[in-house]
Design an enzyme around this catalytic site. Structure first.
Site, PDB file in Angstrom:
ATOM      1  N   ARG A  41       0.834  -1.208   0.000  1.00  0.00           N
ATOM      2  CA  ARG A  41       0.000   0.000   0.000  1.00  0.00           C
ATOM      3  C   ARG A  41       0.868   1.256   0.000  1.00  0.00           C
ATOM      4  O   ARG A  41       0.464   2.310  -0.481  1.00  0.00           O
ATOM      5  CB  ARG A  41      -0.987   0.012   1.185  1.00  0.00           C
ATOM      6  CG  ARG A  41      -1.830   1.291   1.231  1.00  0.00           C
ATOM      7  CD  ARG A  41      -3.105   1.164   2.064  1.00  0.00           C
ATOM      8  NE  ARG A  41      -2.892   0.544   3.344  1.00  0.00           N
ATOM      9  CZ  ARG A  41      -2.297   1.140   4.389  1.00  0.00           C
ATOM     10  NH1 ARG A  41      -1.880   2.390   4.291  1.00  0.00           N
ATOM     11  NH2 ARG A  41      -2.124   0.493   5.520  1.00  0.00           N
ATOM     12  N   ASP A 166      -7.056  17.202 -16.342  1.00  0.00           N
ATOM     13  CA  ASP A 166      -7.329  15.811 -16.717  1.00  0.00           C
ATOM     14  C   ASP A 166      -6.951  15.696 -18.196  1.00  0.00           C
ATOM     15  O   ASP A 166      -7.618  16.230 -19.069  1.00  0.00           O
ATOM     16  CB  ASP A 166      -8.815  15.500 -16.483  1.00  0.00           C
ATOM     17  CG  ASP A 166      -9.177  14.045 -16.819  1.00  0.00           C
ATOM     18  OD1 ASP A 166      -8.451  13.420 -17.616  1.00  0.00           O
ATOM     19  OD2 ASP A 166     -10.191  13.554 -16.300  1.00  0.00           O
TER      20      ASP A 166
END
Ligand code: PLP
Length: 376
Positions: A41, A166
């Site tokens: 993680r 984006d």
């Protein structure tokens, strides 16, 4: 494993945790005196390889990988805003992003003001009230409008506002927002970075101080990418330049073909001279105009339905940027959550079809379109 040779393709480190030699090494790892992986993680070899590749593609200090494009957007924003901040965002954003801003970030006390980012005067006015950041898409979906990232970055930075782009529909091959002054560029890697419709992921690239904050948020919220998914995206990126080149060529041919077709009432493609930002496209996209073409059937929703049924090779699928040519129907898929009125304001009608060109031969794509149009 014998070590005089190494695999040319990185192995998949499908391990959630790494064995450590000694307590002294534990100290060294946490204090940065030793390099290594501890827990996936936090970091994983395949994920790190992807992050380095994307940083190079976007000409960034560093990048961070996420479990999806939405996670890339969400964690990036969470790492940059706090309660009471405001965001300015493009009015034609991806449906999921729009929902995140309107219904989820608003619950955390972060309000969003939407603006038509093709109107620089309107953008400037919204920046005067000093939002924390402005979120735009380099090429919007489905109408393929362009955002003038260089001008917006200048206006934003004069007011201390950060710019997040984006860049999914342009890809780093057509446009690198950081080179134009943006602070963060991000992607749904599910689309053409992965490119083969087999993996979900996201990436965000930026200066090292920004990526450090994103990485910390990502570890805490746990939206990390799986090693195998990272491996698939790295494999996809190896052919990205070839795929983008061919898909853009195909899209150009499709846009020209559709422009002359009697059953088509409008074609939206930045490469066509009548596109409202054709000049900006010529100046900023390096001579290519993207692999997406959006068009409107003169016969409306009923024609759209028979057109879709009439296609053979081209499949109806709610994604884009893949090796295979696909179409989607924005009113019924990506923009389904909007009301009819909201759709109308954005120009999303029932006859509107969005085509994402793949890398098949142009003649096969044109032949399939032609025969479906004949039946529509
Ligand atoms: C698909 C897409 C997203 C969301 O990405 P996921 O990988 O599906 O989470 C965000 N922005 C744009 C422009 C997209 O096309």
């Amino acid at each position: 494993m014998p070590s005089d040779t190494r695999p040319l393709s990185a192995p998949i480190y499908q391990s959630s945790v790494f064995e450590i030699d000694s307590l002294e090494t534990v100290d060294d790892l946490y204090e940065g005196r030793a390099e290594g992986f501890i827990y996936s993680r936090d970091s994983n070899p395949n994920v790190s390889i992807l992050e380095k590749v994307v940083a190079q593609l976007e000409n960034a200090d560093d990048s961070v990988a996420f479990a999806s494009g939405m996670a890339a957007i969400g964690i990036t924003l969470l790492s940059m805003v706090e309660s009471g901040n405001r965001i300015v965002a493009g009015s034609e954003l991806y449906g999921g992003t729009n929902l995140m801003l309107r219904q989820h970030l608003s619950k955390l006390g972060v309000e969003t003001q939407f603006v038509d980012t093709t109107d620089l005067d309107a953008v400037e006015q919204t920046l005067d009230s000093q939002p924390r950041l402005i979120l735009v898409e380099s090429i919007t979906n489905p109408l393929l409008r362009l955002t003038d990232i260089e001008s917006i970055s200048q206006m934003a930075h004069q007011r201390g506002v950060q710019v997040v782009v984006d860049n999914t529909l342009a890809s780093p091959l057509l446009l690198r927002p950081l080179e134009l002054g943006a602070d963060v560029t991000l992607h749904s890697a599910t689309k053409n970075l992965g490119g083969h419709s087999d993996v979900t992921g996201g990436v965000a690239a930026a200066r090292a101080d920004i990526t450090m904050a994103m990485r910390q948020s990502n570890r805490v919220w746990g939206s990390v990418l799986d090693p195998f998914a990272a491996w698939l995206i790295v494999r996809g990126i190896k052919t990205l330049p070839l795929r983008v080149e061919k898909a853009c060529e195909n899209a150009f041919a499709v846009a020209q073909f559709l422009s002359d077709h009697p059953k088509i009432s409008a074609v939206h493609y930045p490469g066509l001279p009548d596109h409202p930002q054709h000049k900006l496209a010529v100046d900023t996209l390096g001579g290519r105009f993207g692999w997406m073409v959006t068009f409107e059937l003169a016969g409306g929703g009923r024609s759209a339905s028979s057109f879709v049924k009439g296609l053979d090779m081209i499949k109806l699928a709610a994604s884009l940027g893949e090796a295979q040519t696909t179409i989607s129907h924005p009113a019924k898929t990506s923009h389904r959550s909007l009301t009819g009125d909201e759709q109308a304001v954005l120009g999303i009608r029932n006859g509107l079809i969005r085509l994402s060109c793949g890398i098949e031969s142009a003649s096969d794509i044109l032949a399939d379109l032609e025969s479906a149009l004949a039946k529509s």
